[in-house]
Each structure stands twice: as structure tokens, then as C-alpha cells.
Design a protein around this motif. Structure first.
Motif, short mmCIF file in Angstrom:
data_model
loop_
_atom_site.label_atom_id
_atom_site.label_comp_id
_atom_site.label_asym_id
_atom_site.label_seq_id
_atom_site.Cartn_x
_atom_site.Cartn_y
_atom_site.Cartn_z
N ALA A 122 0.81 -1.21 0.00
CA ALA A 122 0.00 0.00 0.00
C ALA A 122 0.85 1.27 0.00
CB ALA A 122 -0.95 0.00 1.19
N ARG A 123 1.91 1.28 0.77
CA ARG A 123 2.75 2.47 0.79
C ARG A 123 3.39 2.72 -0.58
NH1 ARG A 123 3.07 1.37 6.45
NH2 ARG A 123 2.80 3.32 7.62
N GLY A 124 3.73 1.65 -1.27
CA GLY A 124 4.21 1.81 -2.63
C GLY A 124 3.13 2.34 -3.56
N LEU A 125 1.88 1.94 -3.31
CA LEU A 125 0.75 2.44 -4.10
C LEU A 125 0.57 3.94 -3.87
CD1 LEU A 125 -1.79 2.03 -5.87
CD2 LEU A 125 -3.02 1.40 -3.78
N TRP A 126 0.63 4.37 -2.60
CA TRP A 126 0.48 5.81 -2.31
C TRP A 126 1.59 6.60 -3.02
CZ3 TRP A 126 0.46 4.81 3.68
CH2 TRP A 126 -0.66 4.03 4.01
N ALA A 127 2.81 6.06 -3.00
CA ALA A 127 3.93 6.75 -3.64
C ALA A 127 3.74 6.81 -5.16
CB ALA A 127 5.23 6.04 -3.30
N LEU A 128 3.17 5.75 -5.74
CA LEU A 128 2.91 5.72 -7.18
C LEU A 128 1.90 6.79 -7.57
CD1 LEU A 128 3.28 4.18 -9.94
CD2 LEU A 128 1.24 2.86 -9.27
N VAL A 129 0.79 6.88 -6.80
CA VAL A 129 -0.23 7.90 -7.07
C VAL A 129 0.38 9.29 -6.93
CG1 VAL A 129 -2.44 8.87 -6.31
CG2 VAL A 129 -2.11 6.37 -6.35
N GLU A 130 1.18 9.48 -5.89
CA GLU A 130 1.83 10.77 -5.67
C GLU A 130 2.75 11.13 -6.84
OE1 GLU A 130 3.11 14.32 -4.12
OE2 GLU A 130 1.45 13.06 -3.39
N ARG A 131 3.55 10.17 -7.29
CA ARG A 131 4.52 10.44 -8.35
C ARG A 131 3.84 10.90 -9.64
NH1 ARG A 131 6.94 6.10 -7.71
NH2 ARG A 131 6.27 4.77 -9.45
N HIS A 132 2.71 10.28 -9.96
CA HIS A 132 2.03 10.62 -11.21
C HIS A 132 1.04 11.77 -11.06
CE1 HIS A 132 3.75 7.50 -13.73
NE2 HIS A 132 3.51 6.61 -12.78
N SER A 133 0.85 12.27 -9.83
CA SER A 133 -0.10 13.37 -9.60
C SER A 133 0.56 14.56 -8.93
CB SER A 133 -1.26 12.89 -8.72
OG SER A 133 -1.87 11.74 -9.23
N ALA A 134 1.88 14.57 -8.89
CA ALA A 134 2.61 15.58 -8.11
C ALA A 134 2.27 17.01 -8.50
CB ALA A 134 4.11 15.33 -8.23
N ASP A 135 1.91 17.23 -9.75
CA ASP A 135 1.62 18.59 -10.22
C ASP A 135 0.14 18.95 -10.10
OD1 ASP A 135 4.29 19.01 -10.87
OD2 ASP A 135 4.05 18.23 -12.90
N ASP A 136 -0.70 18.02 -9.65
CA ASP A 136 -2.13 18.30 -9.51
C ASP A 136 -2.37 19.14 -8.26
OD1 ASP A 136 -2.26 16.64 -11.65
OD2 ASP A 136 -3.68 15.22 -10.77
N PRO A 137 -3.18 20.20 -8.34
CA PRO A 137 -3.41 21.06 -7.17
C PRO A 137 -4.29 20.40 -6.13
CG PRO A 137 -4.81 21.75 -8.98
CD PRO A 137 -3.91 20.67 -9.53
N HIS A 138 -4.19 20.88 -4.88
CA HIS A 138 -5.08 20.48 -3.79
C HIS A 138 -5.07 18.97 -3.53
CE1 HIS A 138 -6.37 24.58 -4.22
NE2 HIS A 138 -6.88 24.36 -5.41
N LEU A 139 -3.94 18.32 -3.79
CA LEU A 139 -3.79 16.88 -3.57
C LEU A 139 -4.79 16.07 -4.39
CD1 LEU A 139 -3.08 16.69 0.27
CD2 LEU A 139 -1.45 16.75 -1.61
N SER A 140 -5.25 16.60 -5.50
CA SER A 140 -6.10 15.80 -6.39
C SER A 140 -5.24 14.80 -7.14
CB SER A 140 -6.87 16.69 -7.36
OG SER A 140 -5.98 17.38 -8.22
N ALA A 141 -5.88 13.86 -7.83
CA ALA A 141 -5.13 12.78 -8.48
C ALA A 141 -5.61 12.52 -9.90
CB ALA A 141 -5.25 11.51 -7.65
N MET A 142 -6.10 13.55 -10.57
CA MET A 142 -6.62 13.37 -11.93
C MET A 142 -5.55 12.86 -12.88
SD MET A 142 -9.20 16.63 -12.41
CE MET A 142 -9.62 16.07 -14.05
#
Length: 240
Positions: free
Chosen positions: A42-62
Motif C-alpha cells: 500500500a505504501r508503494g501504491l500511495w507513492a505511485l499515485v503521488e509520483r504521477h499526480s505531483a503537479d495536480d493542485p489540492h492533492l487531487s489525483a486526476m
């Protein structure tokens, strides 16, 4: 909310986040079978989502669910269904969601991003929050329950409503009278008001009362099936 959790929250607070802390894994031994970026936990999953959404505002994940490879696993608006979404309209489920069904709940796959009942978008955003909380605030069941201090758990408000005497199909309360009846069943005092209330507020109030009422039940911290998915799929507190 993230800033409040990290810097302003009172000590010894049990926090319930109404989102999925992870995605299906056990059914295919992978979150994203066939994708070489699919993480092991799961922690690797959170890091994956973060890596591909790092530029999205307000912690969104579009950016994550629109990613060329990741999008293959999601059902999105406009009839866009990834070729690896799964069978039927429901898609894949975690083990904890099967436990939710046994209680009478009607969970949705968090790989579904369509409709009023979808939980995928809020869960992906929540994973960016969890990524920032990791190592700073214990997150059950990925972390052990501490002897003292605060703790975060995943919740499903319908579980709290069922425990308070509501039928699964009538879990939403839109009047103070209905809310106060449910609160009374959990040993909590009534809210001093009457008339209409929005169901988001009533969900929050009832679930907070439920967490206070049941957190001492050892069985809820050790449900059957948890150990096999503790670090991959996680668990919804109260599902057993």
C-alpha cells in the motif's frame, strides 16, 4: 485537513477517514496486473499515485487516473472503461469489501470513478494524504495500534449506521430527530437541534460517536482475513 491532522489535532484522537486506503490486490496478486509499475504494498501504491499526480493542485489525483497505463484499470466518465477494469459494472473488490457485504452494506469498487456512489476519486486523493501522513501518524492496519497517541483508520459510514440500529438501505439520516435516535442507540447525547440536517453532517456525527463507542472492542482490531492483506489492501474498521 492534512495540516490539521499534522499540527492542530488534539492528542489521543481516533480519526476515521471515509475513503479506501488501498486498492484490490489479493484477487490478482497485484494492484495493476500486467503493468510493470504496479507496487508491492500500500505504501508503494500511495507513492505511485503521488509520483504521477505531483503537479495536480489540492492533492487531487486526476493525472493518475488519466495516465495512459493506469487508466486501463479504471471505469471513468464518458463511457471510458479500461480494458483491465474487471468483469461487469462492479469491477474488482478488496477482501474487506466482501466483509462489508456480509454486514449488509453495498460497497462499490474503488476502481469505479463514475456516479454519485463512486469512491475511487476520493480514495486516490486520500492516498496522497496518507502518503504525507506515513511515518508521522500511525495508519491502521498498515501500522500497529500504538499504546498512546492518535491513530487513523478507514471507515465506512454505513457500518456505523447499522451499529446504531439503521437498516443498510436507510443509513442516511436527514433530520436531527433520526440522527438523535441513532446517537441514543450508541450511548451518545442528542444534538440540541431539530428539523433538517444534511447527510454529510449526520454521517460525520454518527460515525464519530460510533468510533468512541466501539473502539475498545478487541475483535474489531483483529477481523478474520486481515493478516493476509494487512500491508496490501488494508481494512475498513468495523468490517468483519
Amino acid at each position: 485537513m492534512l495540516d490539521w491532522l499534522l499540527a492542530e489535532m488534539p492528542e489521543d484522537t481516533l480519526v476515521g477517514l471515509d475513503l479506501s486506503g488501498s486498492m484490490p490486490f489479493a484477487d490478482a496478486s497485484a494492484y495493476f496486473p500486467g503493468w510493470d509499475e504496479s507496487p508491492a504494498d500500500a505504501r508503494g501504491l500511495w507513492a505511485l499515485v503521488e509520483r504521477h499526480s505531483a503537479d495536480d493542485p489540492h492533492l487531487s489525483a486526476m493525472s493518475f487516473f488519466d495516465h495512459l497505463e493506469a487508466s486501463r484499470y479504471f471505469r471513468r466518465h464518458g463511457g471510458r472503461r479500461g480494458d483491465r477494469f474487471g468483469e461487469g459494472r462492479q469491477g474488482r473488490f478488496r477482501i474487506t469489501e466482501n466483509a462489508q457485504r456480509a454486514l449488509g452494506c453495498r460497497p462499490y469498487s474503488n476502481l469505479n470513478l463514475v456516479g454519485a456512489a463512486q469512491v475511487g476519486k476520493s480514495s486516490l486523493t486520500g492516498m496522497r494524504v496518507l502518503h504525507r501522513l506515513s511515518g508521522k501518524l500511525p495508519l491502521w492496519p498498515f501500522d500497529a495500534v500504538p499504546e498512546t497517541g492518535s491513530l487513523v483508520v478507514e471507515i465506512y459510514t454505513t457500518i456505523a449506521a447499522i451499529a446504531a440500529g439503521r437498516a443498510p438501505g436507510r443509513s442516511k439520516m436527514r433530520s436531527y430527530e433520526a440522527l438523535n435516535d441513532a446517537l441514543g442507540n450508541l450511548g451518545s447525547p442528542p444534538v440540541p437541534s431539530e428539523g433538517a440536517i444534511d447527510d454529510h453532517t449526520s454521517d460525520a456525527l454518527l460515525t464519530a460517536a460510533w468510533l468512541r463507542h466501539v473502539h475498545g472492542d478487541a475483535a474489531l482490531w483483529h477481523p478474520p482475513g486481515l493478516d493476509a492483506v494487512r500491508f496490501t489492501e488494508g481494512w475498513t474498521f468495523g468490517a468483519r
